[in-house]
Design an enzyme around this catalytic site. Structure first.
Site, PDB file in Angstrom:
ATOM      1  N   THR A  78     -18.877  10.305  27.366  1.00 29.09           N
ATOM      2  CA  THR A  78     -20.338  10.440  27.462  1.00 29.09           C
ATOM      3  C   THR A  78     -20.843   9.452  28.511  1.00 29.09           C
ATOM      4  OG1 THR A  78     -20.556  11.171  25.171  1.00 29.09           O
ATOM      5  CG2 THR A  78     -22.541  10.319  26.202  1.00 29.09           C
ATOM      6  N   PHE A  87     -24.114   7.426  29.889  1.00 25.93           N
ATOM      7  CA  PHE A  87     -25.417   6.919  29.458  1.00 25.93           C
ATOM      8  C   PHE A  87     -26.135   6.297  30.656  1.00 25.93           C
ATOM      9  CE2 PHE A  87     -22.411   6.605  25.975  1.00 25.93           C
ATOM     10  CZ  PHE A  87     -23.124   7.021  24.850  1.00 25.93           C
TER      11      PHE A  87
HETATM   12  O1  LIG Z   1     -25.502   9.704  17.630  1.00 29.02           O
HETATM   13  C1  LIG Z   1     -25.072   8.741  18.285  1.00 29.02           C
HETATM   14  O2  LIG Z   1     -24.295   7.912  17.807  1.00 29.02           O
HETATM   15  C2  LIG Z   1     -25.469   8.609  19.660  1.00 29.02           C
HETATM   16  O3  LIG Z   1     -25.340   7.539  20.207  1.00 29.02           O
HETATM   17  C3  LIG Z   1     -25.973   9.814  20.385  1.00 29.02           C
HETATM   18  C4  LIG Z   1     -24.902  10.572  21.163  1.00 29.02           C
HETATM   19  C5  LIG Z   1     -25.603  11.550  22.135  1.00 29.02           C
HETATM   20  O4  LIG Z   1     -26.795  11.483  22.326  1.00 29.02           O
HETATM   21  O5  LIG Z   1     -24.880  12.358  22.726  1.00 29.02           O
HETATM   22  C6  LIG Z   1     -24.111   9.650  21.988  1.00 29.02           C
HETATM   23  C7  LIG Z   1     -22.817   9.855  22.256  1.00 29.02           C
HETATM   24  C8  LIG Z   1     -22.050  10.972  21.684  1.00 29.02           C
HETATM   25  O6  LIG Z   1     -21.905  11.902  22.730  1.00 29.02           O
HETATM   26  C9  LIG Z   1     -22.758  11.622  20.580  1.00 29.02           C
HETATM   27  C10 LIG Z   1     -24.041  11.357  20.282  1.00 29.02           C
END
Ligand SMILES: O=C(O)C(=O)C[C@]1(C(=O)O)C=C[C@@H](O)C=C1
Length: 403
Positions: free
Chosen positions: A286, A288
């Site tokens: 992911t 950010f």
């Molecule tokens: O729900 C979480 O723990 C988050 O940090 C959110 C979140 C997202 O927004 O995609 C962050 C990373 C992962 O891909 C899954 C969920």
């Protein structure tokens, strides 16, 4: 001879006197976020002085011939001007005594480990966004928020310094809602974090994997574990975030309910890890973004990325033309995303802080691999501005190369 901050200031101010012509050139004074009414004529203007901090600093050590020393400068010079004892005429000066030009690092208000920084994130403690905040600023104070919108507002209201926002995932793709938030608010992207996400199936202590009939998690996490969940034959239940789902499992106390979250969340909420690395793709990454009220000063010291959003007039080949402004300058695009804008207008905030509603057919979001301190990036955006209906720089920030 005045090798002083006056010299530095003089170059800065004279360089930036032409900034209004460049639009983004005023980035050094705090905001290159919106390119507006850009009359672009790079060949004639002082783009380097205006836009490149590196060159600004280089200019700063140019002696100012006609500047008379102040009384204090003369006194300081007499007392301690580095004249060698065996060189009374003072031909050999100790250059280490000269004032040093400021660097971007000197200008940043917080220490690089982030020990004074408060970072808002969506979710409960143990959420992946919190991990991302800690990766960016290892000693920061993470501040949990219920929703991304609240994290944005917390920065805008000066309750925190920064916010962290998930923007895309290698399995699920772009997080469209968060793209929309970037445009609706006027925060600047100041950094990115790429993180491997290893999901676990968590359950109450004593519960077995086979007993789990319901699994709660953030919709992105559920999507990233689609195959595993289908194989388990469980009911999927959306939650605000992964750590929040883990917390719910505890408060509900149902043995047949599990959560998808991190091993760290299991630790925090006292849950058992029933299965590890349950994501469909082993390499589940992911990305950010880190957002702040002010942009950072773009540099040339390491690889930078710039994120922009723009819209185009209707017509054949306009998108092709827009992409060509980067290709022709050898600038690599790392991401392109389009968002429809046909039904509802978004509020687009301009420099004067007043909102204006505008209708767009499509908005194009592009990340390109160059710093706004590079003339080729400035020239590409100047070129794009000539035919884009709307263009905003969302941020220029160091690339995360640490994964
Ligand atoms: O729900 C979480 O723990 C988050 O940090 C959110 C979140 C997202 O927004 O995609 C962050 C990373 C992962 O891909 C899954 C969920």
């Amino acid at each position: 001879m005045g090798l002083s901050m006056m010299a530095l200031k003089g170059v800065f101010i004279s360089g930036c006197a032409k900034a209004p012509q460049l639009g983004f050139a005023n980035g050094l004074s705090g905001n290159y976020g919106l390119i507006k009414n850009l009359r672009y004529d790079l060949d004639k203007c002082c783009k380097w002085e205006c836009c490149s901090f590196g060159v600004l600093a280089q200019k700063a050590i140019t002696p100012v011939e006609d500047e008379k020393p102040t009384v204090r400068e003369v006194e300081a010079s007499a007392a301690n001007d580095g004249v060698h004892e065996n060189d009374p005429k003072g031909f050999h000066k100790d250059l280490n005594l000269l004032p040093k030009p400021l660097t971007a690092v000197d200008l940043s208000s917080a220490p690089s480990d982030g020990s004074k920084v408060r970072v808002a994130y969506q979710g409960a403690p143990g959420a992946y966004c919190e991990d991302a905040a800690l990766k960016a600023y290892p000693k920061c104070e993470p501040v949990p928020c219920e929703e991304f919108e609240a994290a944005f507002k917390a920065v805008e209201l000066w309750l925190v310094d920064k916010a962290v926002l998930s923007i895309e995932n290698s399995v699920g793709g772009s997080i469209h809602r968060n793209y929309d938030l970037l445009l609706r608010h006027r925060l600047h992207i100041v950094g990115e974090v790429q993180m491997r996400i290893d999901h676990c199936l968590l359950g109450l202590p004593g519960a077995r994997k086979e007993e789990i009939k319901r699994v709660m998690s953030h919709p992105q996490a559920l999507a990233q574990c689609e195959t595993t969940l289908t194989d388990l034959g469980v009911v999927k239940v959306g939650a605000l975030d992964t750590a929040g789902a883990a917390q719910l499992v505890v408060t509900e106390g149902a043995r047949d309910t599990g959560a998808i979250a991190s091993a760290r969340a299991a630790d925090i909420y006292g849950l058992n890890v029933l299965a590890e690395r349950i994501q469909d793709d082993e390499e589940n990454i992911t990305r950010f973004l880190i957002l702040a009220r002010d942009p950072i000063i773009p540099g040339l010291d390491r690889p930078y990325k710039t994120s922009i959003v723009f819209s185009l007039e209707q017509g054949p080949g306009v998108l092709f033309k827009a992409l060509a402004v980067f290709a022709l300058r050898g600038i690599n695009l790392s991401k392109i995303e389009s968002r429809p804008q046909q039904q509802r207008p978004l509020r687009v905030v301009d420099d004067s802080n007043e909102g204006t509603a505008k209708y767009f057919d499509y908005l194009f979001y592009i990340d390109f691999e160059a710093s706004m301190a590079e003339p080729r990036a400035q020239s590409a955006l100047g070129n794009l501005q000539e035919f884009a209906r709307f263009l905003r720089v969302l941020g220029c920030y160091p690339m995360d190369t640490a994964l």
